[in-house]
Design an enzyme around this catalytic site. Structure first.
Site, short mmCIF file in Angstrom:
data_model
loop_
_atom_site.label_atom_id
_atom_site.label_comp_id
_atom_site.label_asym_id
_atom_site.label_seq_id
_atom_site.Cartn_x
_atom_site.Cartn_y
_atom_site.Cartn_z
N GLU A 1 0.63 -1.26 -0.05
CA GLU A 1 0.07 -0.14 -0.13
C GLU A 1 0.91 1.15 0.00
OE1 GLU A 1 -4.13 -1.09 1.78
OE2 GLU A 1 -2.92 -0.68 3.49
N CYS B 1 3.48 8.71 0.90
CA CYS B 1 4.04 7.75 1.76
C CYS B 1 4.13 6.32 1.43
CB CYS B 1 2.77 7.61 2.98
SG CYS B 1 3.32 6.45 4.27
N CYS C 1 6.29 -6.85 7.30
CA CYS C 1 7.53 -6.23 8.32
C CYS C 1 7.67 -7.41 9.26
CB CYS C 1 6.96 -4.77 8.89
SG CYS C 1 8.30 -4.39 9.73
N CYS D 1 6.15 -4.92 15.81
CA CYS D 1 5.64 -3.82 16.98
C CYS D 1 4.14 -4.13 17.03
CB CYS D 1 5.71 -2.51 16.22
SG CYS D 1 7.55 -2.05 15.84
N CYS E 1 0.91 -2.13 15.29
CA CYS E 1 1.16 -1.98 13.89
C CYS E 1 0.65 -2.79 13.16
CB CYS E 1 2.62 -1.69 13.71
SG CYS E 1 2.95 -1.25 11.75
N CYS F 1 -0.79 6.22 10.02
CA CYS F 1 0.40 5.45 10.55
C CYS F 1 -0.13 4.18 11.26
CB CYS F 1 1.04 6.18 11.70
SG CYS F 1 1.60 7.72 11.08
N1 SAH Z 1 8.85 0.88 9.95
C1 SAH Z 1 9.13 2.25 10.28
C2 SAH Z 1 8.14 3.10 9.59
C3 SAH Z 1 6.82 2.60 9.32
S1 SAH Z 1 5.56 3.20 10.52
C4 SAH Z 1 9.09 2.69 11.88
O1 SAH Z 1 8.51 1.63 12.70
O2 SAH Z 1 9.45 3.71 12.03
C5 SAH Z 1 5.62 5.00 10.80
C6 SAH Z 1 4.93 5.33 12.17
O3 SAH Z 1 3.92 4.91 12.46
C7 SAH Z 1 6.08 4.64 13.12
O4 SAH Z 1 6.65 5.51 14.29
C8 SAH Z 1 5.31 3.61 13.79
O5 SAH Z 1 5.69 3.27 15.14
C9 SAH Z 1 4.10 4.52 13.96
N2 SAH Z 1 2.82 3.53 14.27
C10 SAH Z 1 2.71 2.04 13.83
N3 SAH Z 1 1.51 1.67 14.19
C11 SAH Z 1 0.73 2.71 14.83
C12 SAH Z 1 -0.66 3.00 15.08
N4 SAH Z 1 -1.39 2.11 15.33
N5 SAH Z 1 -1.04 4.11 15.38
C13 SAH Z 1 -0.09 5.00 15.35
N6 SAH Z 1 1.22 5.09 14.91
C14 SAH Z 1 1.73 3.68 14.76
FE1 SF4 Z 2 7.23 -2.66 11.05
FE2 SF4 Z 2 4.95 -1.39 11.71
FE3 SF4 Z 2 7.21 -1.73 13.70
FE4 SF4 Z 2 7.47 0.18 11.65
S1 SF4 Z 2 5.98 0.25 13.37
S2 SF4 Z 2 8.77 -1.45 12.02
S3 SF4 Z 2 6.32 -1.05 9.93
S4 SF4 Z 2 6.14 -3.47 12.72
#
Ligand code: SAH
Ligand code: SF4
Length: 339
Positions: A85, A98, A105, A109, A112, A332
């Site tokens: 996406e 974006c 991934c 996390c 996410c 995000c």
């Molecule tokens: N993998 C990279 C970039 C993608 S995510 C990273 O983790 O930094 C972009 C941002 O969105 C990151 O700061 C991530 O921690 C945040 N993020 C992930 N899940 C989220 C959620 N459910 N709500 C708000 N921010 C989120």
């Molecule tokens: Fe991967 Fe999502 Fe963690 Fe970014 S926030 S490293 S995309 S699992």
């Protein structure tokens, strides 16, 4: 391919580099697609190009527009059936793409959606650049007179887990004879891949770095970001200091605000103490909903209190990221590609 590589390839076929330069302009200034006519490129050069290269565009499997009227999300298909996406976000005066760096991934996390779907594979530089081109085309098709000026690697995947392809894509989208994105308008967000941050510093990478922190102690961070066990907080902060001092550059820290979990005054003070000596700016992101995580976003008052503490007690600037495209799961951490 980068522009010099394309030039060398066309010249290796015995043709003038002029044709390569023209092709590059068609692709990245004209945003030509695979079926667009390549006028002014002789037929013998064109047939060699189509025989030996692939001018790709990623098919759009689904396009959705948010009720906010500013956000569009694209589900793009890759040649092997994987899906990714990308998002176009329009703000007053600017538009941002974006883009994804991986299908899925591996970092896991907890909050996410991409982490929840797991890792599928790396994207090639071409697959990354194609997303930028796609979003630039969508912006043009929307009647927007301005060119795409901002790109963030904040889609699916961990960009520093795909370092080579991401940096190659950065070189291609920065090329002044093409998309011409300024490096000051490209931001890469990392979960905290320590060797990748050090490598960016040592390679003098031109793009901005945002580090997803979310917690200011090792224990709290590891509960949200499992890879913190591999790259602990103190090593991460060392790498961030290295980045700032080697490149003499500011750094961004992202902090997903989760109600009651990491948004109290004590958390704000802990963050302030951790980063106060760095040339840092904080991006606060109220938690967006995902199916695999039960937390709630912080209330507006908690976010404002958090900001006040960072500013008044530690002199740290911060912004609260505008919530965009939540209704179409384009916010995000909401990107995923259901099979
Ligand atoms: N993998 C990279 C970039 C993608 S995510 C990273 O983790 O930094 C972009 C941002 O969105 C990151 O700061 C991530 O921690 C945040 N993020 C992930 N899940 C989220 C959620 N459910 N709500 C708000 N921010 C989120
Ligand atoms: Fe991967 Fe999502 Fe963690 Fe970014 S926030 S490293 S995309 S699992």
């Amino acid at each position: 391919m980068t522009r010099p590589e394309l030039g060398a390839l066309v010249e290796s076929w015995g043709f003038s580099g002029v044709h390569a330069a023209r092709l590059w302009r068609y692709l990245y200034l004209g945003l030509a697609g695979p079926s667009d006519p390549l006028h002014e490129i002789p037929a013998r050069v064109r047939s060699r190009i189509s025989a030996e290269t692939r001018i790709g565009a990623l098919p759009v499997l689904l396009e959705t527009g948010s009720s906010d009227g500013f956000t569009r999300k694209f589900l793009l298909g890759l040649a092997d059936g994987e899906r990714i996406e990308s998002v176009l976000m329009r703000f007053t005066g600017r538009a941002t793409a974006c883009v994804s760096s991986q299908a899925g991934c591996a970092m896991g996390c907890v909050f996410c959606a991409t982490g929840q779907m797991g890792y599928r594979r790396q994207l090639s530089a071409g697959e990354i650049v194609s997303q930028v081109v796609h979003v630039a085309r969508a912006l043009r098709a929307s009647g927007e007179p301005r060119r795409l000026r901002n790109v963030v690697f904040m889609g699916m995947g961990e960009p520093l887990h795909n370092y080579g392809s991401v940096m190659r894509a950065v070189d291609i989208i920065r090329d002044p004879a093409g998309l011409g994105l300024a490096s000051s308008r490209i931001t890469l967000s990392t979960v905290g891949v320590v060797p990748g941050i050090r490598r960016m510093a040592d390679d003098a990478s031109p793009v901005h770095l945002a580090v997803s922190l979310h917690a200011a102690t090792q224990e709290e961070r590891a509960a949200l970001v499992p890879v913190a066990r591999k790259w602990p907080l103190d090593e991460l902060m060392d790498a961030c200091r290295h980045f700032c001092s080697v490149l003499d550059r500011r750094i961004f820290f992202e902090w997903t605000l989760i109600d009651g979990t990491n948004d109290t005054p004590a958390h704000a003070h802990a963050l302030g103490r951790l980063i106060r000596r760095l040339p840092a700016q904080v991006n606060l992101i109220p938690l967006n909903p995902t199916s695999g995580y039960a937390g709630d976003p912080s209330r507006g008052e908690a976010a404002r209190r958090f900001q006040r503490i960072l500013a008044d007690d530690y002199g740290l600037p911060s912004t609260v990221r505008q919530r965009r495209g939540i209704d179409i799961a384009a916010g995000c951490g909401q990107l995923a590609a259901p099979a």
